[in-house]
Design a protein around this motif. Structure first.
Motif, mmCIF file in Angstrom:
data_model
loop_
_atom_site.group_PDB
_atom_site.id
_atom_site.type_symbol
_atom_site.label_atom_id
_atom_site.label_comp_id
_atom_site.label_asym_id
_atom_site.label_seq_id
_atom_site.Cartn_x
_atom_site.Cartn_y
_atom_site.Cartn_z
ATOM 1 N N LEU A 1 0.664 -1.402 -0.039
ATOM 2 C CA LEU A 1 0.067 -0.065 -0.107
ATOM 3 C C LEU A 1 0.758 1.229 0.034
ATOM 4 O O LEU A 1 0.494 2.098 -0.996
ATOM 5 C CB LEU A 1 -0.898 0.038 1.204
ATOM 6 C CG LEU A 1 -1.865 1.313 1.476
ATOM 7 C CD1 LEU A 1 -2.952 1.123 0.252
ATOM 8 C CD2 LEU A 1 -2.589 1.313 2.766
ATOM 9 N N LYS B 1 3.918 1.622 -1.106
ATOM 10 C CA LYS B 1 4.370 1.718 -2.428
ATOM 11 C C LYS B 1 3.394 2.375 -3.528
ATOM 12 O O LYS B 1 3.608 3.328 -4.174
ATOM 13 C CB LYS B 1 5.064 0.341 -3.002
ATOM 14 C CG LYS B 1 5.608 0.529 -4.532
ATOM 15 C CD LYS B 1 5.904 -0.951 -4.960
ATOM 16 C CE LYS B 1 6.577 -1.013 -6.237
ATOM 17 N NZ LYS B 1 7.192 -2.129 -6.586
ATOM 18 N N ASP B 2 2.129 1.994 -3.347
ATOM 19 C CA ASP B 2 0.963 2.693 -4.237
ATOM 20 C C ASP B 2 0.834 4.178 -3.835
ATOM 21 O O ASP B 2 0.475 4.967 -4.808
ATOM 22 C CB ASP B 2 -0.331 1.903 -3.927
ATOM 23 C CG ASP B 2 -0.153 0.463 -4.734
ATOM 24 O OD1 ASP B 2 0.748 0.345 -5.558
ATOM 25 O OD2 ASP B 2 -1.250 -0.189 -4.776
ATOM 26 N N GLN B 3 0.600 4.583 -2.636
ATOM 27 C CA GLN B 3 0.432 5.638 -1.948
ATOM 28 C C GLN B 3 1.698 6.719 -2.582
ATOM 29 O O GLN B 3 1.144 7.742 -2.619
ATOM 30 C CB GLN B 3 0.403 5.773 -0.724
ATOM 31 C CG GLN B 3 -1.041 4.975 -0.233
ATOM 32 C CD GLN B 3 -2.333 5.651 -0.817
ATOM 33 O OE1 GLN B 3 -2.516 6.856 -0.428
ATOM 34 N NE2 GLN B 3 -3.096 4.787 -1.408
ATOM 35 N N ARG C 1 3.258 6.521 -5.109
ATOM 36 C CA ARG C 1 2.888 6.841 -6.804
ATOM 37 C C ARG C 1 1.791 7.748 -6.690
ATOM 38 O O ARG C 1 1.696 8.404 -7.924
ATOM 39 C CB ARG C 1 2.734 5.540 -7.378
ATOM 40 C CG ARG C 1 3.787 4.566 -7.827
ATOM 41 C CD ARG C 1 4.882 5.285 -8.753
ATOM 42 N NE ARG C 1 4.296 4.994 -10.251
ATOM 43 C CZ ARG C 1 3.953 5.993 -10.996
ATOM 44 N NH1 ARG C 1 3.976 7.347 -10.490
ATOM 45 N NH2 ARG C 1 3.372 5.637 -12.314
ATOM 46 N N LEU C 2 0.829 7.762 -5.946
ATOM 47 C CA LEU C 2 -0.381 8.423 -6.123
ATOM 48 C C LEU C 2 -0.371 9.836 -5.414
ATOM 49 O O LEU C 2 -1.337 10.513 -5.698
ATOM 50 C CB LEU C 2 -1.678 7.706 -5.751
ATOM 51 C CG LEU C 2 -1.883 6.432 -6.508
ATOM 52 C CD1 LEU C 2 -2.786 5.734 -5.690
ATOM 53 C CD2 LEU C 2 -1.997 6.398 -7.852
ATOM 54 N N TYR D 1 -3.791 4.845 -13.411
ATOM 55 C CA TYR D 1 -3.668 5.406 -12.085
ATOM 56 C C TYR D 1 -4.891 4.758 -11.246
ATOM 57 O O TYR D 1 -4.601 4.268 -10.292
ATOM 58 C CB TYR D 1 -4.069 7.017 -12.168
ATOM 59 C CG TYR D 1 -4.386 7.688 -11.006
ATOM 60 C CD1 TYR D 1 -3.386 8.457 -10.350
ATOM 61 C CD2 TYR D 1 -5.450 7.714 -10.206
ATOM 62 C CE1 TYR D 1 -3.327 8.966 -9.295
ATOM 63 C CE2 TYR D 1 -5.721 8.094 -8.779
ATOM 64 C CZ TYR D 1 -4.817 8.848 -8.496
ATOM 65 O OH TYR D 1 -4.907 9.528 -7.431
ATOM 66 N N ILE E 1 -3.747 1.324 -9.921
ATOM 67 C CA ILE E 1 -2.924 1.405 -8.615
ATOM 68 C C ILE E 1 -3.842 1.855 -7.486
ATOM 69 O O ILE E 1 -3.713 1.444 -6.282
ATOM 70 C CB ILE E 1 -1.964 2.348 -9.082
ATOM 71 C CG1 ILE E 1 -1.056 1.572 -10.037
ATOM 72 C CG2 ILE E 1 -1.151 2.711 -7.661
ATOM 73 C CD1 ILE E 1 0.553 2.459 -10.416
ATOM 74 N N ASN F 1 -5.293 -0.863 -5.701
ATOM 75 C CA ASN F 1 -4.510 -1.757 -5.195
ATOM 76 C C ASN F 1 -4.517 -3.151 -5.581
ATOM 77 O O ASN F 1 -4.803 -4.341 -4.794
ATOM 78 C CB ASN F 1 -4.811 -1.782 -3.584
ATOM 79 C CG ASN F 1 -4.767 -0.538 -3.123
ATOM 80 O OD1 ASN F 1 -5.728 -0.041 -2.209
ATOM 81 N ND2 ASN F 1 -3.478 0.381 -3.261
ATOM 82 N N TRP G 1 -2.776 -5.735 -6.477
ATOM 83 C CA TRP G 1 -1.651 -6.359 -6.279
ATOM 84 C C TRP G 1 -1.236 -7.641 -6.923
ATOM 85 O O TRP G 1 -0.111 -8.245 -6.904
ATOM 86 C CB TRP G 1 -1.179 -6.337 -4.594
ATOM 87 C CG TRP G 1 -1.416 -5.047 -4.190
ATOM 88 C CD1 TRP G 1 -1.000 -3.926 -4.390
ATOM 89 C CD2 TRP G 1 -1.728 -4.745 -2.757
ATOM 90 N NE1 TRP G 1 -1.254 -2.685 -3.802
ATOM 91 C CE2 TRP G 1 -1.633 -3.274 -2.570
ATOM 92 C CE3 TRP G 1 -2.238 -5.300 -1.937
ATOM 93 C CZ2 TRP G 1 -2.050 -2.483 -1.328
ATOM 94 C CZ3 TRP G 1 -2.823 -4.656 -0.463
ATOM 95 C CH2 TRP G 1 -2.777 -3.495 -0.351
ATOM 96 N N THR H 1 -8.795 -4.913 0.555
ATOM 97 C CA THR H 1 -8.999 -4.031 -0.740
ATOM 98 C C THR H 1 -10.430 -4.576 -1.191
ATOM 99 O O THR H 1 -10.870 -5.743 -0.870
ATOM 100 C CB THR H 1 -7.888 -4.727 -1.885
ATOM 101 O OG1 THR H 1 -7.926 -6.233 -1.868
ATOM 102 C CG2 THR H 1 -6.676 -4.201 -1.599
#
Length: 567
Positions: free
Chosen positions: A115, A117-119, A121-122, A218, A221, A224, A226, A379
């Protein structure tokens, strides 16, 4: 303590930011794993407190969008949620950069790091203002839907209330109710187009400023995903077209014969039986009491949980003017309890939404041990397994709700679950198209919807509604406006729920409840396919297994004799 006593106080952003960054520095400067662990736990506590305030404001605004105090709080969170998110962005960056990451991964869920890692990016300062504007436009959609007051046969209805008239036996009245319902969307067509156009522009700009090709990339991601990717989603949608759509057309053909109609118009689709669909017996309080009895009989865990839910008045089920549409479940972190929101309208949907949202709520209750506020709920693809499966696991108690019409309810419920799959895929496909083509006009978007609708839902005959034929049905699907790319998750979860249905109802598997409890207890500490495996379920992306699952549902329905579906 009852829900009305849950204390809400608007947080001071500057004060919170200072406290959070101070604690974050303790985490960053930790000289030992133990110190890092302690700091991380404190950061979880701070985030829990903020999430609690945000959710209380959201719930209390949704139960009465006309309440001026919580309308102001909703506006506050529209503006400040991206700012809080940006503060938390620093936490996610620090977590991924921690020299104790390997040790932390032994103690904290792997999904926390996924999570993070995703955040990373966002989240970025340069898109905060865009996200604030996005929140404002979402609220405009929500408030527009909640404002609907429709005059029908001399009485005012909300959108939820008038939908109960879609299943009346008189065909003229069904058609009139549908036309009245649609009139709200036609009257506000320019406003819906404006809102969605603004959302597309904002979301596309957010995605491109963060380096994504478009908002589709976007969105995946943000959801999530994964353990699978968009190509697998596209293949799953094609599977639904190939395997599910033909079986549904057989169900609709059978429905037309049952209703003694040569063909079904769009306003005939909700009526499954000529003598009326199954309706739950009793008032709202009666249904809640029946549910309480049911959950005590289902298991000790569900009985204890449902007692707490009712004692603390953690449900708002009645449809009324000014109330937000739809249904949802929120977990109120600091109080370690969920809240169920619904709009009862006297149809079988009331039982569907009660069991569905209780599935969500029960899962969060069993996962309240999870310290990370963003991981109590898994998720959404996983979360919907819990809710949709609960609808089926409670089948043995439907006699209590529907009496002699319980067989009709079960048949319609299972049929509608199968018939939902193409619609769920349609919503995802539509969003993929419009975000791939952000330059489209409103007319082009509507044309796209209608083209796809004919592919996924060919049973929808709109010859008697020029507005729907133009492709305006999607205005009523709040997820498209509010939570983009969520909807495919319902379809992935539905085929998992079918497997729980088969094991519990058809095969009488003694281990099915044990497996259901197992996937509820892990919350968001595992990814989607890991949770599917834990529940001893086949993956939605295993085409051959899914063919078997879908065929089992179709065979079960085909074997139900028509005479058993009459009161």
């Amino acid at each position: 303590m009852q829900f009305k006593e849950f204390d809400y106080k608007r947080p001071d952003f500057d004060g919170y930011s200072h406290s959070f960054k101070k604690q974050l520095n303790h985490f960053i400067e930790a000289k030992s794993f133990k110190s890092a662990e302690e700091a991380l736990n404190q950061l979880n506590t701070l985030r829990t407190d903020i999430d609690t305030m945000a959710k209380l404001a959201y719930i209390r605004h949704s139960v009465d969008t006309r309440d001026s105090f919580y309308a102001a709080e909703n506006a506050y969170w529209d503006e400040h949620q991206p700012l809080f998110d940006q503060v938390h962005h620093e936490f996610y960056q620090a977590l991924l950069a921690s020299p104790f990451q390997n040790e932390l991964k032994q103690l904290f869920p792997e999904t926390l790091f996924l999570l993070a890692k995703d955040q990373v990016r966002l989240l970025d300062d340069k898109v905060v203002q865009l996200k604030q504007q996005e929140n404002e436009w979402i609220s405009k959609y929500t408030q527009l839907i909640a404002s609907a007051q429709l005059l029908f046969d001399g009485k005012k209805y909300t959108l939820s209330e008038i939908s109960a008239c879609f299943t009346v036996m008189d065909r003229f009245t069904r058609r009139k109710a549908q036309k009245t319902y649609q009139s709200f969307f036609t009257k506000n067509e320019a406003r819906f187009d404006e809102i969605f156009d603004q959302l597309i522009k904002l979301r596309t700009k957010i995605a491109q400023q963060l380096g994504f090709e478009n908002y589709v990339a976007y969105g995946d991601i943000a959801m999530n995903r994964w353990s699978y990717d968009r190509k697998q989603i596209q293949a799953f949608r094609q599977f639904i077209i190939d395997e599910v759509v033909p079986k549904n057309q057989e169900l609709y053909k059978r429905q037309a014969e049952r209703l003694q109609l040569s063909e079904l118009a769009y306003y005939d689709l909700p009526l499954v039986f000529p003598d009326g669909n199954a309706k739950p017996q009793g008032t709202e309080s009666d249904l809640v009491e029946k549910a309480r009895t049911m959950y005590h009989q289902l298991s000790e865990e569900t009985g204890t949980f449902f007692d707490l839910l009712t004692q603390q008045q953690l449900m708002d089920l009645t449809s009324r003017a000014g109330k937000q549409s739809g249904g949802y479940c929120e977990f109120i972190d600091a109080y370690h309890m969920p809240f169920i929101f619904a709009n009862f309208n006297g149809t079988s949907d009331d039982v569907d939404v009660l069991t569905h949202e209780t599935g969500h709520a029960f899962q969060t209750y069993l996962s309240r041990w999870v310290k990370e506020p963003e991981l109590v709920f898994p998720t959404s693809d996983t979360a919907e397994i819990h809710s949709m499966s609960m609808e089926f696991l409670t089948w043995p108690w439907m006699d209590q709700f529907f009496g002699s019409a319980s067989d009709k309810y079960r048949f319609a419920h299972l049929s509608s679950a199968l018939q939902f799959l193409p619609y769920g895929a349609l919503v995802d496909h539509f969003q993929e198209e419009v975000y791939t083509h952000p330059e489209w006009t409103a007319a082009q978007r509507k044309a796209c919807w209608r083209k796809l609708e004919k592919q996924y839902c060919p049973e929808r005959d709109y010859r008697q509604s020029s507005d729907l034929e133009r492709g305006t049905y999607w205005y009523r699907q709040g997820h498209i406006f509010e939570v983009p790319f969520y909807y495919i998750d319902y379809t992935l979860a539905q085929v998992c729920a079918f497997q729980f249905w088969q094991r519990a109802i058809v095969e009488k598997d003694p281990h099915v409840w044990e497996d259901y409890l197992a996937i509820c207890k892990v919350g968001g500490t595992k990814n989607f396919l890991e949770t599917v495996q834990l529940g001893h379920l086949a993956s939605p992306f295993d085409t051959e297994a899914m063919k078997t699952v879908i065929q089992s549902v179709a065979d079960y329905l085909a074997e139900v004799p028509e005479e058993s579906l009459q009161n």
